[in-house]
Motif scaffolding. Sequence first.
Motif, PDB file in Angstrom:
ATOM      1  N   VAL A 160       0.834  -1.204   0.000  1.00 57.18           N
ATOM      2  CA  VAL A 160       0.000   0.000   0.000  1.00 57.18           C
ATOM      3  C   VAL A 160       0.867   1.251   0.000  1.00 57.18           C
ATOM      4  O   VAL A 160       0.639   2.194  -0.763  1.00 57.18           O
ATOM      5  CB  VAL A 160      -0.936   0.013   1.230  1.00 57.18           C
ATOM      6  N   SER A 161       1.893   1.265   0.841  1.00 57.33           N
ATOM      7  CA  SER A 161       2.728   2.462   0.961  1.00 57.33           C
ATOM      8  C   SER A 161       3.502   2.734  -0.322  1.00 57.33           C
ATOM      9  O   SER A 161       3.645   3.894  -0.736  1.00 57.33           O
ATOM     10  CB  SER A 161       3.694   2.323   2.139  1.00 57.33           C
TER      11      SER A 161
ATOM     12  N   TYR B  97       2.606   1.767  -3.434  1.00 59.98           N
ATOM     13  CA  TYR B  97       1.645   2.176  -4.463  1.00 59.98           C
ATOM     14  C   TYR B  97       1.244   3.634  -4.249  1.00 59.98           C
ATOM     15  O   TYR B  97       1.185   4.432  -5.195  1.00 59.98           O
ATOM     16  CB  TYR B  97       0.430   1.265  -4.403  1.00 59.98           C
ATOM     17  N   ARG B  98       1.002   3.967  -2.997  1.00 62.57           N
ATOM     18  CA  ARG B  98       0.610   5.330  -2.652  1.00 62.57           C
ATOM     19  C   ARG B  98       1.735   6.318  -2.996  1.00 62.57           C
ATOM     20  O   ARG B  98       1.486   7.430  -3.479  1.00 62.57           O
ATOM     21  CB  ARG B  98       0.293   5.388  -1.160  1.00 62.57           C
TER      22      ARG B  98
ATOM     23  N   ARG C 230       1.543   9.546  -5.486  1.00 63.44           N
ATOM     24  CA  ARG C 230       1.941  10.887  -5.073  1.00 63.44           C
ATOM     25  C   ARG C 230       2.916  11.489  -6.072  1.00 63.44           C
ATOM     26  O   ARG C 230       2.846  12.679  -6.400  1.00 63.44           O
ATOM     27  CB  ARG C 230       2.601  10.849  -3.683  1.00 63.44           C
TER      28      ARG C 230
ATOM     29  N   THR D   5     -11.642   3.494  -1.377  1.00 67.06           N
ATOM     30  CA  THR D   5     -10.291   2.983  -1.230  1.00 67.06           C
ATOM     31  C   THR D   5     -10.311   1.830  -0.232  1.00 67.06           C
ATOM     32  O   THR D   5     -11.044   1.863   0.760  1.00 67.06           O
ATOM     33  CB  THR D   5      -9.337   4.075  -0.747  1.00 67.06           C
TER      34      THR D   5
ATOM     35  N   MET E 134      -5.797   5.809   2.161  1.00 63.17           N
ATOM     36  CA  MET E 134      -5.128   6.499   1.057  1.00 63.17           C
ATOM     37  C   MET E 134      -5.800   7.845   0.823  1.00 63.17           C
ATOM     38  O   MET E 134      -6.030   8.269  -0.302  1.00 63.17           O
ATOM     39  CB  MET E 134      -5.170   5.635  -0.212  1.00 63.17           C
TER      40      MET E 134
ATOM     41  N   VAL F  69      -4.519  10.558  -1.690  1.00 70.31           N
ATOM     42  CA  VAL F  69      -4.542  10.266  -3.128  1.00 70.31           C
ATOM     43  C   VAL F  69      -5.935   9.822  -3.594  1.00 70.31           C
ATOM     44  O   VAL F  69      -6.107   9.458  -4.749  1.00 70.31           O
ATOM     45  CB  VAL F  69      -3.489   9.188  -3.507  1.00 70.31           C
ATOM     46  N   GLU F  70      -6.913   9.865  -2.678  1.00 69.43           N
ATOM     47  CA  GLU F  70      -8.264   9.436  -3.049  1.00 69.43           C
ATOM     48  C   GLU F  70      -8.836  10.230  -4.220  1.00 69.43           C
ATOM     49  O   GLU F  70      -9.434   9.643  -5.129  1.00 69.43           O
ATOM     50  CB  GLU F  70      -9.220   9.516  -1.853  1.00 69.43           C
TER      51      GLU F  70
END
Length: 326
Positions: free
Chosen positions: A41-42, A44-45, A49, A120, A124, A127-128
């Motif tokens: 997750v981190s 991808y986030r 960003r 989501t 997130m 970035v939503e």
Amino acid sequence: MQKLDYLLKRMEARGIAVDSLLEGTGIQPGDVGNAGYMPSVSDYRAVLRRIIDLSPPGIGIKIGLEVRVLGEGLLGYAALFSATLRGMNEFSKTYKTLVNDFTLYSDTVENGEWHLKFSTACAMDDVEPFLMEEMYARVKTAQQSYTGVDVPFKRLDLAYPEPHYGKMYRDIFRCPVRFNQKQNCVAIDAKYLDLPLVFSASEIGGLLEAQCAQLLGAASSSTSVGVAIKRHLILNPGKYPTLTEMSAIMALSPASLKRKLKSEGETYQGILDSIRKDLAIRFLSQTRLSAKEISYRVGFSNVHNFRRAFKAWTGANPSHYQTAGG
């Protein structure tokens, strides 16, 4: 195709290198495109960003509007075998986990409205907006690509504050847009669920059979570089590499590729135009797609360039083949 792979390709098309977007994340370039790879997750986030920080406002909407059926790989083709938009929706829900994009999807039919809801799958928040912009723009574009109808949104609710470019939402989605709502949800008239897809299974089979026959007829010269290029183009629909990109695929230098093709009496541009022309003619005569949709499917950025090229290829306008095929 994984969502990460798709997003990076769209950014590459904007001149931003994959290495730059992956810098500082735990994702390696070799991970991208691997169907079995699932980023954290981190990580991808962090990539999202980077995309947001390196792009103009509303990049999610712009990327979502660029989705093409033939660029969606095997899942895009498989979804085409549904009879209606309803069937395609059920197929997409079943296999959505293969996309690996950390979003959840559900839909309901209430009071004559079809409600498509995205959220989501984890924290997130920052970035939503990008994720929802891309998703709803993708829905709009994909529905038109699959049905040939510009399915109108009745309203769009979003569970975050209005960004400073909020007008873009209203301009693109052409419906009331409400921010700070309880959930992300688009409402569509439920009657559109029964829209038939522009391709039937027999139409797809006919297109693929014709392309296979073309390959078979050309296979007499198994060492031909031209045949190898045609095979690659036909087996990778919707992707039209440059000469330099194709030379890398063929493990040749651009100069060597040109020389080998010349010895066979061909040019790369000639092969490319031949494949695109044949595919365009089949789309025009065998489907209900518009010239605009066909132009995207055969690799043109706008319909005007497609019409000009088609006239040069055939001596006729696209409308001639649509009339003949109808």
